[in-house]
Design a protein around this motif. Structure first.
Motif, PDB file in Angstrom:
ATOM      1  N   LEU A 185       0.836  -1.190   0.000  1.00 14.92           N
ATOM      2  CA  LEU A 185       0.000   0.000   0.000  1.00 14.92           C
ATOM      3  C   LEU A 185       0.872   1.240   0.000  1.00 14.92           C
ATOM      4  CD1 LEU A 185      -2.672  -1.030   2.664  1.00 14.92           C
ATOM      5  CD2 LEU A 185      -2.938  -1.013   0.190  1.00 14.92           C
ATOM      6  N   ILE A 186       0.529   2.191  -0.851  1.00 15.31           N
ATOM      7  CA  ILE A 186       1.212   3.479  -0.844  1.00 15.31           C
ATOM      8  C   ILE A 186       0.152   4.569  -0.830  1.00 15.31           C
ATOM      9  CG2 ILE A 186       3.254   2.622  -2.059  1.00 15.31           C
ATOM     10  CD1 ILE A 186       2.184   4.141  -4.546  1.00 15.31           C
ATOM     11  N   GLU A 187       0.546   5.724  -0.320  1.00 17.14           N
ATOM     12  CA  GLU A 187      -0.357   6.863  -0.311  1.00 17.14           C
ATOM     13  C   GLU A 187       0.192   7.904  -1.272  1.00 17.14           C
ATOM     14  OE1 GLU A 187      -1.835  10.150   2.874  1.00 17.14           O
ATOM     15  OE2 GLU A 187      -1.747   8.065   3.568  1.00 17.14           O
ATOM     16  N   VAL A 188      -0.631   8.336  -2.211  1.00 15.28           N
ATOM     17  CA  VAL A 188      -0.220   9.313  -3.215  1.00 15.28           C
ATOM     18  C   VAL A 188      -1.285  10.395  -3.336  1.00 15.28           C
ATOM     19  CG1 VAL A 188       1.136   7.663  -4.574  1.00 15.28           C
ATOM     20  CG2 VAL A 188      -1.266   7.974  -5.103  1.00 15.28           C
ATOM     21  N   HIS A 192       8.747  11.294  -4.945  1.00 20.31           N
ATOM     22  CA  HIS A 192       7.509  10.658  -4.510  1.00 20.31           C
ATOM     23  C   HIS A 192       6.827  10.011  -5.708  1.00 20.31           C
ATOM     24  CE1 HIS A 192       7.198  12.728  -0.539  1.00 20.31           C
ATOM     25  NE2 HIS A 192       8.030  13.537  -1.149  1.00 20.31           N
ATOM     26  N   PRO A 193       6.181   8.869  -5.509  1.00 24.31           N
ATOM     27  CA  PRO A 193       5.385   8.319  -6.606  1.00 24.31           C
ATOM     28  C   PRO A 193       4.158   9.200  -6.838  1.00 24.31           C
ATOM     29  CG  PRO A 193       5.164   6.978  -4.622  1.00 24.31           C
ATOM     30  CD  PRO A 193       6.176   8.032  -4.326  1.00 24.31           C
ATOM     31  N   HIS A 194       3.683   9.216  -8.074  1.00 24.54           N
ATOM     32  CA  HIS A 194       2.524  10.033  -8.445  1.00 24.54           C
ATOM     33  C   HIS A 194       1.540   9.197  -9.241  1.00 24.54           C
ATOM     34  CE1 HIS A 194       4.152  13.941  -7.256  1.00 24.54           C
ATOM     35  NE2 HIS A 194       5.309  13.419  -7.592  1.00 24.54           N
ATOM     36  N   MET A 195       0.264   9.441  -9.005  1.00 26.04           N
ATOM     37  CA  MET A 195      -0.771   8.814  -9.788  1.00 26.04           C
ATOM     38  C   MET A 195      -0.814   9.555 -11.119  1.00 26.04           C
ATOM     39  SD  MET A 195      -4.787   8.261  -8.767  1.00 26.04           S
ATOM     40  CE  MET A 195      -4.377   7.997  -7.075  1.00 26.04           C
ATOM     41  N   THR A 196      -0.563   8.841 -12.212  1.00 25.86           N
ATOM     42  CA  THR A 196      -0.451   9.519 -13.501  1.00 25.86           C
ATOM     43  C   THR A 196      -1.693   9.408 -14.378  1.00 25.86           C
ATOM     44  OG1 THR A 196       0.735   7.573 -14.319  1.00 25.86           O
ATOM     45  CG2 THR A 196       2.052   9.457 -13.640  1.00 25.86           C
ATOM     46  N   ARG A 197      -2.457   8.308 -14.224  1.00 24.71           N
ATOM     47  CA  ARG A 197      -3.682   8.205 -15.019  1.00 24.71           C
ATOM     48  C   ARG A 197      -4.564   7.085 -14.487  1.00 24.71           C
ATOM     49  NH1 ARG A 197      -2.429   4.881 -20.429  1.00 24.71           N
ATOM     50  NH2 ARG A 197      -0.682   3.671 -19.644  1.00 24.71           N
ATOM     51  N   ILE A 198      -5.818   7.177 -14.856  1.00 25.18           N
ATOM     52  CA  ILE A 198      -6.784   6.137 -14.510  1.00 25.18           C
ATOM     53  C   ILE A 198      -6.809   5.156 -15.677  1.00 25.18           C
ATOM     54  CG2 ILE A 198      -9.205   5.629 -14.037  1.00 25.18           C
ATOM     55  CD1 ILE A 198      -9.422   8.506 -12.906  1.00 25.18           C
ATOM     56  N   LEU A 199      -6.564   3.888 -15.395  1.00 27.50           N
ATOM     57  CA  LEU A 199      -6.555   2.864 -16.437  1.00 27.50           C
ATOM     58  C   LEU A 199      -7.942   2.245 -16.628  1.00 27.50           C
ATOM     59  CD1 LEU A 199      -3.208   1.131 -15.435  1.00 27.50           C
ATOM     60  CD2 LEU A 199      -3.569   2.780 -17.275  1.00 27.50           C
ATOM     61  N   ALA A 200      -8.671   2.075 -15.532  1.00 29.36           N
ATOM     62  CA  ALA A 200     -10.028   1.523 -15.605  1.00 29.36           C
ATOM     63  C   ALA A 200     -10.809   2.004 -14.395  1.00 29.36           C
ATOM     64  CB  ALA A 200      -9.987  -0.006 -15.624  1.00 29.36           C
ATOM     65  N   THR A 201     -12.070   2.295 -14.623  1.00 25.56           N
ATOM     66  CA  THR A 201     -12.891   2.723 -13.499  1.00 25.56           C
ATOM     67  C   THR A 201     -13.395   1.493 -12.763  1.00 25.56           C
ATOM     68  OG1 THR A 201     -14.830   2.867 -14.908  1.00 25.56           O
ATOM     69  CG2 THR A 201     -13.572   4.891 -14.561  1.00 25.56           C
ATOM     70  N   GLY A 202     -13.520   1.651 -11.458  1.00 19.04           N
ATOM     71  CA  GLY A 202     -13.974   0.552 -10.619  1.00 19.04           C
ATOM     72  C   GLY A 202     -15.472   0.378 -10.710  1.00 19.04           C
ATOM     73  N   PRO A 203     -15.974  -0.634 -10.012  1.00 16.46           N
ATOM     74  CA  PRO A 203     -17.428  -0.852 -10.022  1.00 16.46           C
ATOM     75  C   PRO A 203     -18.130   0.304  -9.340  1.00 16.46           C
ATOM     76  CG  PRO A 203     -16.355  -2.256  -8.393  1.00 16.46           C
ATOM     77  CD  PRO A 203     -15.262  -1.552  -9.162  1.00 16.46           C
ATOM     78  N   GLU A 204     -19.314   0.603  -9.839  1.00 20.09           N
ATOM     79  CA  GLU A 204     -20.126   1.660  -9.235  1.00 20.09           C
ATOM     80  C   GLU A 204     -20.563   1.202  -7.853  1.00 20.09           C
ATOM     81  OE1 GLU A 204     -20.822   4.743 -10.440  1.00 20.09           O
ATOM     82  OE2 GLU A 204     -19.428   4.217 -12.043  1.00 20.09           O
ATOM     83  N   PRO A 205     -20.597   2.111  -6.879  1.00 20.56           N
ATOM     84  CA  PRO A 205     -21.070   1.697  -5.557  1.00 20.56           C
ATOM     85  C   PRO A 205     -22.517   1.227  -5.620  1.00 20.56           C
ATOM     86  CG  PRO A 205     -20.639   4.071  -5.634  1.00 20.56           C
ATOM     87  CD  PRO A 205     -20.252   3.496  -6.961  1.00 20.56           C
TER      88      PRO A 205
END
Length: 168
Positions: free
Chosen positions: A56-59, A146-159
Motif C-alpha cells: 500500500l502506498i499513499e499518493v 515521490h510516486p505520483h498517480m499519472t492516469r486512470i486505467l479503468a474505473t472501478g465498479p459503481e457503488p
C-alpha cells in the motif's frame, strides 16, 4: 494537466498498476501488486511487501480517481536511481573509505593494530547513516522523489445503491 513535477514526466518513468483502496482528503491509498520485477530486485529481502503480494502506498489524487479505480502510479527512473545510489552505495563507500582512512591514521600515529581500519570504517559508516536521515528529510520535501498517480486505467465498479424502503 500541469503540476509541480511536470518536467520530470518527460523523462523515463517507472510505472506500476494499482487499485485505489480508499480516499483520504486529496490523497489516495493505492494497493500495488508486486510485479515480476520484484522477484529479481536486490532489495526484495528488505522490502516491506515481502511475504505479501501487495503493498500500500499513499499518493496525491491528482487525476481524481475514485475507490476501486485501477490507476497507474509512476516515478521518474532518475529519482529512483539517485535514491538507490545514495541508500545502497553511500554506506558501503563510507565503510570502505573509513577503513582506508583509519588505516592511514593508524600508520601515521605508528599504531600497529588492526583496530584502526575497523574503527575508521565504523565511524564513517555511522556518519553516512546520519547523512541518510538528512537525505530522507530532503527527499520527503521534494515531489520528484515521490510516486505520483499519472492516469486512470479503468474505473472501478459503481457503488451499490442503498436499499430502498419500498420493496415492490
Amino acid at each position: 494537466m500541469s503540476n509541480r513535477w511536470g518536467a520530470e514526466r518527460k523523462g523515463v518513468m517507472i510505472s506500476e498498476r494499482g487499485v485505489v483502496e480508499k480516499l483520504v482528503r486529496q490523497r489516495a491509498v493505492v494497493k500495488l501488486q508486486r510485479s515480476s520485477g520484484c522477484d529479481a530486485c536486490e532489495a526484495r529481502g528488505s522490502c516491506h511487501a515481502e511475504g505479501d503480494k501487495n503493498m500500500l502506498i499513499e499518493v496525491e489524487n491528482e487525476v481524481h480517481a475514485k475507490e476501486g479505480d485501477t490507476v497507474e502510479v509512476s516515478m521518474p527512473t532518475r529519482s529512483v536511481a539517485k535514491m538507490a545510489l545514495v541508500v545502497y552505495f553511500g554506506p558501503v563507500g563510507a565503510l570502505i573509505a573509513g577503513a582506508f582512512a583509519g588505516d592511514a591514521l593508524g600508520r601515521s600515529l605508528q599504531l600497529d593494530s588492526p583496530l584502526a581500519p575497523v574503527i575508521g570504517g565504523l565511524v564513517l559508516l555511522a556518519a553516512s547513516l546520519l547523512a541518510l536521515k538528512g537525505f530522507d528529510r530532503f527527499a520527503r520535501s521534494r515531489p520528484e522523489y515521490h510516486p505520483h498517480m499519472t492516469r486512470i486505467l479503468a474505473t472501478g465498479p459503481e457503488p451499490a445503491a442503498p436499499p430502498s424502503g419500498d420493496s415492490r
